[in-house]
Design a protein around this motif. Structure first.
Motif, short mmCIF file in Angstrom:
data_model
loop_
_atom_site.label_atom_id
_atom_site.label_comp_id
_atom_site.label_asym_id
_atom_site.label_seq_id
_atom_site.Cartn_x
_atom_site.Cartn_y
_atom_site.Cartn_z
N GLY A 1 1.59 12.99 1.29
CA GLY A 1 1.50 12.40 -0.03
C GLY A 1 1.25 10.90 -0.03
O GLY A 1 1.01 10.29 1.01
N GLU A 2 1.35 10.33 -1.25
CA GLU A 2 1.15 8.89 -1.43
C GLU A 2 2.27 8.35 -2.31
O GLU A 2 2.71 9.00 -3.25
CB GLU A 2 -0.19 8.61 -2.12
CG GLU A 2 -1.39 8.96 -1.28
CD GLU A 2 -2.71 8.68 -1.98
OE1 GLU A 2 -2.72 7.84 -2.91
OE2 GLU A 2 -3.71 9.30 -1.60
N ILE A 3 2.70 7.12 -1.99
CA ILE A 3 3.75 6.47 -2.77
C ILE A 3 3.33 5.04 -3.07
O ILE A 3 2.41 4.51 -2.46
CB ILE A 3 5.10 6.50 -2.02
CG1 ILE A 3 5.04 5.63 -0.76
CG2 ILE A 3 5.51 7.93 -1.67
CD1 ILE A 3 6.39 5.44 -0.07
N GLU A 4 4.03 4.42 -4.02
CA GLU A 4 3.77 3.01 -4.35
C GLU A 4 5.08 2.26 -4.46
O GLU A 4 6.10 2.80 -4.90
CB GLU A 4 3.05 2.88 -5.69
CG GLU A 4 1.57 3.17 -5.63
CD GLU A 4 0.85 2.94 -6.96
OE1 GLU A 4 -0.38 3.05 -6.96
OE2 GLU A 4 1.53 2.65 -7.99
N VAL A 5 5.03 0.99 -4.06
CA VAL A 5 6.14 0.07 -4.26
C VAL A 5 5.84 -0.66 -5.57
O VAL A 5 4.77 -1.26 -5.70
CB VAL A 5 6.27 -0.92 -3.09
CG1 VAL A 5 7.41 -1.90 -3.35
CG2 VAL A 5 6.45 -0.19 -1.78
N GLN A 6 6.75 -0.57 -6.53
CA GLN A 6 6.51 -1.15 -7.86
C GLN A 6 7.68 -2.04 -8.28
O GLN A 6 8.83 -1.78 -7.94
CB GLN A 6 6.35 -0.03 -8.91
CG GLN A 6 5.18 0.88 -8.66
CD GLN A 6 5.10 1.98 -9.70
OE1 GLN A 6 6.02 2.22 -10.47
NE2 GLN A 6 3.96 2.68 -9.73
N ARG A 7 7.35 -3.06 -9.04
CA ARG A 7 8.36 -3.96 -9.60
C ARG A 7 8.18 -3.97 -11.11
O ARG A 7 7.07 -4.16 -11.61
CB ARG A 7 8.18 -5.34 -8.99
CG ARG A 7 8.85 -6.50 -9.64
CD ARG A 7 10.29 -6.80 -9.33
NE ARG A 7 10.78 -6.79 -8.00
CZ ARG A 7 10.93 -7.85 -7.22
NH1 ARG A 7 10.53 -9.03 -7.62
NH2 ARG A 7 11.50 -7.74 -6.04
N GLU A 8 9.28 -3.77 -11.84
CA GLU A 8 9.21 -3.83 -13.30
C GLU A 8 9.32 -5.28 -13.74
O GLU A 8 10.24 -6.00 -13.33
CB GLU A 8 10.31 -3.00 -13.95
CG GLU A 8 10.16 -2.92 -15.45
CD GLU A 8 11.12 -1.96 -16.12
OE1 GLU A 8 10.99 -1.78 -17.34
OE2 GLU A 8 12.00 -1.40 -15.44
#
Length: 199
Positions: free
Chosen positions: A63-70
Motif C-alpha cells: 500500500g501507500e501512506i502519507e505523513v500529514q500535518r493539520e
C-alpha cells in the motif's frame, strides 16, 4: 511469515536474502516474542496520530501512506508519501521526544509491519547489514526533510515548481522529465492549490 517477500524491496533489508530476513524474525520469535506484528489499514485510516507516543518502527508491506500535518486553518499539509518497502518512524523511535510530530494516514489499503524498539535493537545486534541499512535510512531522511523545508520556504508557486523540476532533473540527468505523481498530489507536496498549479 508470507510478508517476508515484501521486505526484500525494503531499504531496511537491503542486501539481505529471503532466508536471512526469515531467520532474523525467527530469532525474535524464539528469543523475544511479541516484539513485532503486522496490521492492515483501509484508505483514510490513521496509522499514527500527531502527539502520540511512537513505540514501533513501521515497514510498509503493501500500500501507500502519507505523513500529514493539520494546519490551524483546518487544511492538511502533506509532508511526504511512502510506498511498499519504505520505512517510517526511524527518526522518532530512539528519540527522547518519541512523539509523532505529524499524523500518518493510509492512502490505499495497506499492511504495516511494526517492530518494537527492543526488537529492532536485537535485529541490529545480530545482523550488521541491518544496522548499516538503518543508519543509511536515517541519513537519507535528513536530506529528504531538508529538501522539503526548502520547497515549503519558497514564496511563489513558480519557484516551488522550478525547484521540483531541478530536483527531478538531478535524479534523472535528462531534460525529458516525467513527474511521478498526479497534479493533485503535486499540489499537496508543494502546498499550493490545484488551480494555482495549473496556471
Amino acid at each position: 511469515m508470507e510478508w517476508v517477500d515484501a521486505l526484500l524491496s525494503s531499504p531496511l533489508f537491503n542486501n539481505m536474502s529471503y532466508d536471512e530476513i526469515k531467520n532474523a524474525f525467527k530469532y525474535l520469535d524464539d528469543n523475544y516474542g511479541g516484539t513485532y506484528y503486522t496490521k492492515k489499514f483501509f484508505p483514510d485510516d490513521y496509522i499514527a496520530i500527531e502527539g502520540y507516543t511512537c513505540e514501533n518502527l513501521g515497514v510498509i508491506i503493501d500500500g501507500e501512506i502519507e505523513v500529514q500535518r493539520e494546519l490551524p486553518s483546518g487544511k492538511f499539509l502533506t509532508i511526504t508519501g511512502f510506498k511498499k518497502g519504505d520505512v517510517f518512524a526511524e527518526s522518532i523511535i530512539f528519540s527522547k521526544r518519541n512523539e509523532y510530530p505529524s499524523s500518518i494516514v493510509s492512502i490505499t489499503q495497506s499492511e504495516i509491519l511494526f517492530i518494537s524498539k527492543t526488537g529492532l535493537l536485537k535485529l541490529m545486534s545480530v545482523n550488521e547489514k541491518l544496522f548499516e541499512n538503518f543508519a543509511r535510512i536515517l541519513s537519507d531522511r535528513i536530506h529528504l526533510l531538508s529538501d522539503r523545508v526548502t520547497t515549503l520556504s519558497l514564496d511563489t508557486t513558480r519557484k516551488k515548481i522550478a525547484n521540483l523540476l531541478l530536483k527531478e532533473y538531478k535524479k534523472t540527468n535528462s531534460l525529458n522529465i516525467v513527474l511521478p505523481y498526479s497534479r493533485e498530489k503535486m499540489a499537496k507536496l508543494l502546498n499550493v492549490t490545484r488551480p494555482s498549479l495549473s496556471r
